[in-house]
Design a protein around this motif. Structure first.
Motif, PDB file in Angstrom:
ATOM      1  N   ALA A   1       0.826  -1.210   0.000  1.00  9.58           N
ATOM      2  CA  ALA A   1       0.000   0.000   0.000  1.00  9.58           C
ATOM      3  C   ALA A   1       0.859   1.258   0.000  1.00  9.58           C
ATOM      4  O   ALA A   1       0.755   2.107  -0.889  1.00  9.58           O
ATOM      5  N   PHE A   2       1.741   1.384   0.994  1.00  8.02           N
ATOM      6  CA  PHE A   2       2.581   2.578   1.102  1.00  8.02           C
ATOM      7  C   PHE A   2       3.762   2.571   0.132  1.00  8.02           C
ATOM      8  O   PHE A   2       4.421   3.594  -0.054  1.00  8.02           O
ATOM      9  N   ARG A   3       4.046   1.408  -0.436  1.00  5.30           N
ATOM     10  CA  ARG A   3       5.145   1.261  -1.404  1.00  5.30           C
ATOM     11  C   ARG A   3       6.497   1.689  -0.818  1.00  5.30           C
ATOM     12  O   ARG A   3       7.362   2.216  -1.522  1.00  5.30           O
ATOM     13  N   LEU A   4       6.652   1.471   0.477  1.00  2.76           N
ATOM     14  CA  LEU A   4       7.951   1.710   1.096  1.00  2.76           C
ATOM     15  C   LEU A   4       8.930   0.632   0.658  1.00  2.76           C
ATOM     16  O   LEU A   4       8.526  -0.475   0.273  1.00  2.76           O
ATOM     17  N   THR A   5      10.196   0.931   0.716  1.00  2.32           N
ATOM     18  CA  THR A   5      11.232  -0.072   0.511  1.00  2.32           C
ATOM     19  C   THR A   5      11.903  -0.334   1.852  1.00  2.32           C
ATOM     20  O   THR A   5      11.889   0.521   2.743  1.00  2.32           O
ATOM     21  N   GLU A   6      12.470  -1.513   1.996  1.00  2.24           N
ATOM     22  CA  GLU A   6      13.147  -1.817   3.256  1.00  2.24           C
ATOM     23  C   GLU A   6      14.287  -0.823   3.466  1.00  2.24           C
ATOM     24  O   GLU A   6      15.082  -0.565   2.564  1.00  2.24           O
ATOM     25  N   GLY A   7      14.322  -0.258   4.656  1.00  2.10           N
ATOM     26  CA  GLY A   7      15.296   0.775   4.967  1.00  2.10           C
ATOM     27  C   GLY A   7      14.827   2.170   4.612  1.00  2.10           C
ATOM     28  O   GLY A   7      15.477   3.159   4.968  1.00  2.10           O
ATOM     29  N   GLY A   8      13.689   2.289   3.914  1.00  5.75           N
ATOM     30  CA  GLY A   8      13.180   3.594   3.502  1.00  5.75           C
ATOM     31  C   GLY A   8      12.402   4.281   4.607  1.00  5.75           C
ATOM     32  O   GLY A   8      12.165   3.727   5.679  1.00  5.75           O
ATOM     33  N   GLY A   9      12.004   5.505   4.334  1.00 10.85           N
ATOM     34  CA  GLY A   9      11.178   6.260   5.268  1.00 10.85           C
ATOM     35  C   GLY A   9      11.939   7.116   6.258  1.00 10.85           C
ATOM     36  O   GLY A   9      11.321   7.737   7.132  1.00 10.85           O
ATOM     37  N   ALA A  10      13.253   7.184   6.148  1.00 11.59           N
ATOM     38  CA  ALA A  10      14.038   7.995   7.092  1.00 11.59           C
ATOM     39  C   ALA A  10      13.591   9.449   7.017  1.00 11.59           C
ATOM     40  O   ALA A  10      13.371   9.993   5.933  1.00 11.59           O
TER      41      ALA A  10
END
Length: 331
Positions: free
Chosen positions: A135-144
């Motif tokens: 849903a959010f289409r985040l990648t692992e390690g992303g969102g910092a």
């Protein structure tokens, strides 16, 4: 075989012990001897409102158990393997001695957990994982440098979503909880900040100097909708799992917000090409549990699946006060 089912939609006492045929095993199916199950909000919703078509309906989606038989086209499992999974809403459920499930949505049970404890993880883990990465289409390690608001953080999905977000992304996690015990719980799960969803969410977030780019609306979305629109960052992402009667979607236009439904049964319901994504993520979750990166979210445990125990678990789920997950052993 023995199972627990209901013949007419209604209250928890419609659940009863029944005898049904052992399920037929399809080419991609595993026949699992069920050793542990959990109760989820979907069980309560279906029992209360979904009339069985013909024979009694068996509910239950989470399960952990031992593979008893494999279909002719199964390649990834053999008899004797220990597994856990969340099942398929279009098929008979796991509140039974044996259960048939497509191998593509089945993971290897965490070795460090017994069957009953392991049964508390699959449905909520899949839901939380798909929220973050589909849903959010985040990648692992992303969102910092960004934050995630989890509304209803002490429930089953919230409890594992907080952990996965902290373990696999760089997001700051803000969880809502209204009671001292639930506030303590979400902190234990790893929340960086805790706010009270019975209060003014936008004001509390402003006091924390947090403007979430992501909101996981896990409960009472219709009640919290105006606050969500107010507090979220422009071009933010909202994912919801509950069933609001109505939402003013136009209110999301000025901030150009994206709104996502998360329904973890979609892949199995439509036999999507990427069904095995759920197997892969369950295996990741099992490995993280065994490594100590994730912790169990079980808070209430019964040793056996009996009619009385299952009825009581449904009533607790209906109360809206369950923290984490409640699980039972096998029949």
């Amino acid at each position: 075989m023995k199972a627990i089912g209901y013949s007419a939609a209604g209250p928890a006492d419609t659940l009863d012990l029944i005898e049904i045929d052992r399920p037929a095993v399809g080419p991609r199916d595993l026949l699992v001897a069920v050793k542990g199950i959990s109760v989820n909000p979907v069980d309560v919703k279906l029992r209360a409102a979904a009339q069985p078509e013909g024979a009694a309906r068996v509910l239950g989606f989470d399960a952990a158990g031992v593979v008893a038989e494999v279909g002719a086209s199964v390649t990834g499992f053999k008899a004797g393997d220990e597994v856990f999974y969340a099942g398929d809403v279009t098929r008979a459920g796991t509140n039974a001695e044996f259960h048939a499930v497509d191998e593509r949505i089945v993971g290897r049970k965490p070795a460090s957990l017994d069957f009953t404890e392991a049964a508390g993880l699959p449905l909520t883990s899949i839901t939380a994982w798909e929220m973050l990465f589909d849903a959010f289409r985040l990648t692992e390690g992303g969102g910092a440098g960004q934050s995630l608001l989890v509304i209803g953080g002490a429930g089953g999905v919230g409890s594992i979503l907080i952990q996965l977000a902290k373990a696999l992304t760089g997001l700051t996690v803000i969880a809502t909880a209204s009671r001292p015990e639930t506030q303590d719980w979400v902190r234990k799960m790893g929340a960086d900040h805790v706010v009270d969803h019975r209060g003014d969410l936008a004001t509390q977030l402003a006091e924390l100097r947090q403007t979430p780019s992501y909101v996981a609306a896990l409960t009472a979305t219709d009640q919290h909708w105006p606050a969500i629109i107010d507090l979220i960052a422009p071009r933010g992402q909202i994912a919801l799992i509950d069933d609001p009667e109505a939402l003013d979607i136009k209110a999301a236009k000025p901030k150009a917000l994206s709104i996502h439904w998360e329904f973890m049964f979609t892949r199995s319901m439509f036999a999507t090409d990427d069904m095995d994504a759920q197997q892969n993520l369950l295996n990741r979750v099992a490995a993280m549990i065994d490594a100590g990166t994730l912790q169990s979210t079980v808070t209430e445990r019964g040793e056996a699946l009996t009619v009385e125990a299952l009825r009581a678990a449904h009533l607790r789920q209906e109360s809206g006060r369950v923290i984490g997950k409640q699980v039972l052993g096998g029949l």
